[in-house]
Motif scaffolding. Structure first.
Motif, PDB file in Angstrom:
ATOM      1  N   GLY A   1      -3.029   8.409 -17.342  1.00 17.61           N
ATOM      2  CA  GLY A   1      -3.326   8.166 -15.936  1.00 17.61           C
ATOM      3  C   GLY A   1      -4.696   8.674 -15.553  1.00 17.61           C
ATOM      4  N   ALA A   2      -5.087   9.823 -16.111  1.00 13.02           N
ATOM      5  CA  ALA A   2      -6.415  10.371 -15.829  1.00 13.02           C
ATOM      6  C   ALA A   2      -7.507   9.510 -16.454  1.00 13.02           C
ATOM      7  N   ILE A   3      -7.297   9.042 -17.678  1.00 12.69           N
ATOM      8  CA  ILE A   3      -8.285   8.206 -18.355  1.00 12.69           C
ATOM      9  C   ILE A   3      -8.550   6.930 -17.554  1.00 12.69           C
ATOM     10  N   LEU A   4      -7.490   6.345 -17.029  1.00  7.70           N
ATOM     11  CA  LEU A   4      -7.607   5.067 -16.332  1.00  7.70           C
ATOM     12  C   LEU A   4      -7.832   5.230 -14.832  1.00  7.70           C
ATOM     13  N   GLY A   5      -7.901   6.465 -14.360  1.00  8.18           N
ATOM     14  CA  GLY A   5      -8.293   6.705 -12.984  1.00  8.18           C
ATOM     15  C   GLY A   5      -7.188   6.745 -11.962  1.00  8.18           C
ATOM     16  N   GLY A   6      -5.965   6.416 -12.366  1.00  9.50           N
ATOM     17  CA  GLY A   6      -4.873   6.402 -11.397  1.00  9.50           C
ATOM     18  C   GLY A   6      -4.384   7.786 -11.020  1.00  9.50           C
ATOM     19  N   ARG A   7      -4.621   8.741 -11.885  1.00  4.85           N
ATOM     20  CA  ARG A   7      -4.195  10.122 -11.629  1.00  4.85           C
ATOM     21  C   ARG A   7      -5.355  11.060 -11.952  1.00  4.85           C
ATOM     22  N   PRO A   8      -6.268  11.251 -11.024  1.00  9.36           N
ATOM     23  CA  PRO A   8      -7.437  12.101 -11.305  1.00  9.36           C
ATOM     24  C   PRO A   8      -7.015  13.465 -11.816  1.00  9.36           C
ATOM     25  N   PRO A   9      -7.689  13.977 -12.841  1.00 14.05           N
ATOM     26  CA  PRO A   9      -7.316  15.284 -13.415  1.00 14.05           C
ATOM     27  C   PRO A   9      -7.483  16.394 -12.379  1.00 14.05           C
ATOM     28  N   GLN A  10      -6.499  17.301 -12.348  1.00 10.51           N
ATOM     29  CA  GLN A  10      -6.499  18.385 -11.370  1.00 10.51           C
ATOM     30  C   GLN A  10      -6.527  19.770 -12.014  1.00 10.51           C
ATOM     31  N   GLY A  11      -6.270  19.853 -13.324  1.00  9.88           N
ATOM     32  CA  GLY A  11      -6.127  21.142 -13.971  1.00  9.88           C
ATOM     33  C   GLY A  11      -7.434  21.891 -14.140  1.00  9.88           C
ATOM     34  N   LYS A  12      -7.316  23.215 -14.247  1.00  8.35           N
ATOM     35  CA  LYS A  12      -8.440  24.105 -14.541  1.00  8.35           C
ATOM     36  C   LYS A  12      -8.035  24.984 -15.718  1.00  8.35           C
ATOM     37  N   LEU A  13      -8.968  25.257 -16.586  1.00  6.14           N
ATOM     38  CA  LEU A  13      -8.644  26.042 -17.781  1.00  6.14           C
ATOM     39  C   LEU A  13      -8.004  27.381 -17.412  1.00  6.14           C
ATOM     40  N   PRO A  14      -6.874  27.721 -18.045  1.00  7.76           N
ATOM     41  CA  PRO A  14      -6.281  29.046 -17.870  1.00  7.76           C
ATOM     42  C   PRO A  14      -6.705  30.025 -18.960  1.00  7.76           C
ATOM     43  N   VAL A  15      -7.662  29.594 -19.790  1.00  8.61           N
ATOM     44  CA  VAL A  15      -8.185  30.418 -20.884  1.00  8.61           C
ATOM     45  C   VAL A  15      -9.682  30.194 -20.983  1.00  8.61           C
ATOM     46  N   ASP A  16     -10.356  31.125 -21.635  1.00  9.32           N
ATOM     47  CA  ASP A  16     -11.730  30.888 -22.082  1.00  9.32           C
ATOM     48  C   ASP A  16     -11.678  30.120 -23.389  1.00  9.32           C
ATOM     49  N   ILE A  17     -12.582  29.153 -23.548  1.00  6.86           N
ATOM     50  CA  ILE A  17     -12.743  28.473 -24.835  1.00  6.86           C
ATOM     51  C   ILE A  17     -14.034  28.984 -25.470  1.00  6.86           C
ATOM     52  N   PRO A  18     -13.933  29.698 -26.596  1.00 11.87           N
ATOM     53  CA  PRO A  18     -15.143  30.236 -27.241  1.00 11.87           C
ATOM     54  C   PRO A  18     -15.850  29.174 -28.073  1.00 11.87           C
ATOM     55  N   ARG A  19     -17.101  29.445 -28.382  1.00 17.69           N
ATOM     56  CA  ARG A  19     -17.850  28.574 -29.279  1.00 17.69           C
ATOM     57  C   ARG A  19     -17.251  28.653 -30.681  1.00 17.69           C
ATOM     58  N   ALA A  20     -17.290  27.561 -31.397  1.00 20.04           N
ATOM     59  CA  ALA A  20     -16.765  27.550 -32.757  1.00 20.04           C
ATOM     60  C   ALA A  20     -17.617  28.383 -33.694  1.00 20.04           C
ATOM     61  N   ASP A  21     -18.927  28.396 -33.458  1.00 14.69           N
ATOM     62  CA  ASP A  21     -19.839  29.119 -34.354  1.00 14.69           C
ATOM     63  C   ASP A  21     -20.103  30.546 -33.908  1.00 14.69           C
ATOM     64  N   ASP A  22     -19.573  30.933 -32.735  1.00 10.63           N
ATOM     65  CA  ASP A  22     -19.775  32.289 -32.227  1.00 10.63           C
ATOM     66  C   ASP A  22     -18.598  32.626 -31.312  1.00 10.63           C
ATOM     67  N   PRO A  23     -17.515  33.122 -31.882  1.00 13.67           N
ATOM     68  CA  PRO A  23     -16.304  33.365 -31.095  1.00 13.67           C
ATOM     69  C   PRO A  23     -16.477  34.355 -29.941  1.00 13.67           C
TER      70      PRO A  23
END
Length: 593
Positions: A558-580
């Protein structure tokens, strides 16, 4: 129209949750003289053997309490030396039973309800004490009872809503349905703070990486599950399992936080749960040297369970071990010693020992030899009986079969689950390709998960698109990657599902090869959200669903096709793969349109 006391009205249940929260711990735990007198009389009337039986919760194979199915009987004989659940309860007078799919307990709601009632009848016949009937219905990654029961977002998806009220609503729905099927104890919510992206056993079972965020969601779920006071919730895994890189099912993990770090990172959700009046706490099979320098697993640690949980946090409810079949607690200890050491440490309920007969008799022998006192046994049994009383089980432990269809998987619950899921879908990267403005077209749906890709393909089909489905699996081979690239010919869009890229780097190779075709690539992280760190510059868009449950995948399409705009916010930090140590996308990040 006359209404049965257990019939649910969602708004009323949510109101009850708020009332429990306002009343505080004292109301949640009871404390009236009548309850104390009842428990005291009950305890006094029990033999030592009956009291020791109450300390154990385990499983029995079969869809009915008195199953005669050959496979179930053979499995029960191999595991417990009895034919079925009725015989198991008659022999050991257990305090609790736990349900799993692998033990053939959860075929459908009507069967589950009949099983629950049959086991309760056997327990009350055996010793006059009703059962705590439990399962791990965390939802998301850990879901024991599938459709038609309502499938709700798991913890990290709920955390991505940044709305504790959504978590409370989910718990009310889940708890109401469990109780309708005769369960009265849920081993949820998970109170671990997932600060380690490589954690193999917690991950999306956690509400996030921020302690106060997790504490708010744990509080909401405890209040939601316990809103009607007929089902107990259980926070886990004390003292905190969020910073491990080993799986306690297979080995003994170690956490090297200092005591001060424990107070800041791990303790807040458990403290919040205690303040909310949580009915039970489950232990972790982990070493935590700063909390117990003996290096005993927390499940066997007096300094952790008595010193921290009981004394420092002030918790006096029921403490469960995690499964005693896990290697994290068995490593270095015999199966006859683990139950005794756990009771000495402060545990009340011994969950799923490897050998129930060995464990049961080991506890009896420890009392006979003076290693455990009967007074110590009485302390735990008092807590167990008190919980059963507060849940109303001595009054009526049975479920009403006539109510199941009116409560479990009803349209109102399903609609609420989808609405909550829509609030969780998190758009992390978007170069402008989303939302798609076309009404249809061809799309290659590829990557991990046969069922996942089938659900995604069906969702595109329902919206007028023509999907090509190609499964490449958890560790794509070069031949599979080549086949996926070949399948992009003539496609207008590529949707690739990823799951655990860090541990399965050929998934990154797949994404990069697909991106090199020039066809826009939308990646979906269908478990942990951290996958994007490995191909940030290669995809047109990246969405985190936090699980491969159908509702989350529907929200993503639904988000991809626009019918359900994404509403979520990250509940975690995402670290860099090359520098955690460097943050690539921070807690609270989330795009929309």
């Amino acid at each position: 129209m006359e209404t049965h006391p257990r019939r649910t009205v969602l708004a009323a249940a949510l109101g009850a949750a708020a009332a429990v929260a306002a009343a505080g711990t004292a109301q949640a735990h009871g404390g009236d003289k009548e309850r104390r007198r009842f428990v005291k009389r009950r305890l006094k009337a029990m033999s030592l053997e009956q009291k020791v039986g109450q300390l154990f919760t385990t499983y029995a194979y079969g869809q009915t309490a008195d199953t005669t199915a050959a496979a179930d009987v053979a499995n029960n004989q191999a595991a417990h030396g009895v034919d079925n659940g009725v015989a198991l309860l008659e022999k050991y007078q257990l305090g609790g039973i736990i349900y799993f799919a692998w033990s053939n307990n959860v075929a459908n709601p009507d069967q589950i309800t009949a099983l629950s009632n049959g086991l309760q009848e056997a327990a009350t016949d055996a010793c006059g004490t009703p059962l705590l009937i439990a399962t791990d219905q965390e939802h998301g990654l850990v879901t024991r009872i599938g459709p038609p029961a309502t499938q709700l977002p798991g913890a990290m998806a709920l955390g991505a809503t940044h709305d504790p009220e959504a978590a409370r609503e989910a718990a009310v729905i889940a708890g109401t349905e469990l109780r309708a099927m005769g369960l009265n104890q849920n081993f949820a919510p998970d109170a671990d703070v997932n600060v380690n992206p490589a954690n193999p056993v917690i991950g999306v079972r956690s509400f996030g990486s921020d302690a106060e965020h997790v504490a708010a969601f744990v509080t909401a779920q405890v209040e939601g599950y316990q809103a009607r006071r007929d089902l107990g919730s259980t926070v886990k895994h004390f003292p905190g399992h969020g910073d491990t890189e080993d799986d306690s099912h297979a080995e003994l993990p170690r956490i090297d936080h200092t005591y001060e770090e424990w107070l800041q990172i791990d303790a807040p959700p458990f403290r919040a749960a205690v303040e909310a009046g949580v009915d039970a706490v489950m232990t972790a099979h982990i070493q935590f040297p700063a909390l117990d320098e003996s290096l005993r697993p927390a499940t066997l640690s007096g300094p952790i369970l008595t010193g921290l949980l009981r004394e420092e946090l002030g918790y006096d409810g029921v403490v469960y071990t995690d499964s005693l079949q896990m290697e994290g607690v068995r490593e270095g200890y015999g199966d006859d010693r683990v139950p005794v050491l756990a009771l000495q440490a402060g545990v009340d309920v011994l969950l799923m020992p490897m050998d129930i007969d060995l464990a049961y008799n080991a506890v009896l022998a420890a009392v006979a030899e003076g290693e455990l006192t009967e007074r110590r046994i009485d302390e735990s049994v008092t807590r167990i009986l008190d919980l059963k009383y507060r849940l109303g089980l001595f009054r009526d432990p049975f479920a009403d079969p006539g109510e199941v269809a009116e409560i479990v998987g009803i349209p109102e619950h399903l609609e609420a689950a989808q609405a909550i899921s829509d609030k969780s879908t998190t758009l992390i990267v978007n170069d402008g390709v989303l939302p798609l403005v076309t009404d249809g077209g061809s799309v290659l749906v590829t990557g991990w998960g046969e069922t996942t890709l089938t659900v995604l393909s069906d969702q595109f089909t329902q919206r007028g698109w023509s999907p090509t489905r190609l499964v490449t699996g958890i560790a794509p081979t070069q031949a599979q990657i080549n086949a996926a690239v070949a399948a992009t010919e003539g496609q207008g869009l590529i949707v690739v599902a990823t799951n655990g890229v860090a541990a399965n780097p050929t998934q990154t190779a797949l994404v990069k090869a697909l991106a090199a075709t020039g066809v826009p690539v939308v990646a979906l992280g269908v478990r942990n959200p951290y996958d994007i760190a490995h191909f940030t510059d290669d995809v047109s868009a990246y969405l985190a669903t936090y699980s491969y449950a159908a509702d989350g995948l529907e929200s993503a399409v639904g988000a991809i096709l626009g019918g359900r705009p994404p509403q979520g916010k990250l509940p975690v930090d995402i670290p860099r793969a090359d520098d955690p140590e460097a943050v690539l996308f921070a807690f609270g990040h989330g795009l929309s349109y």
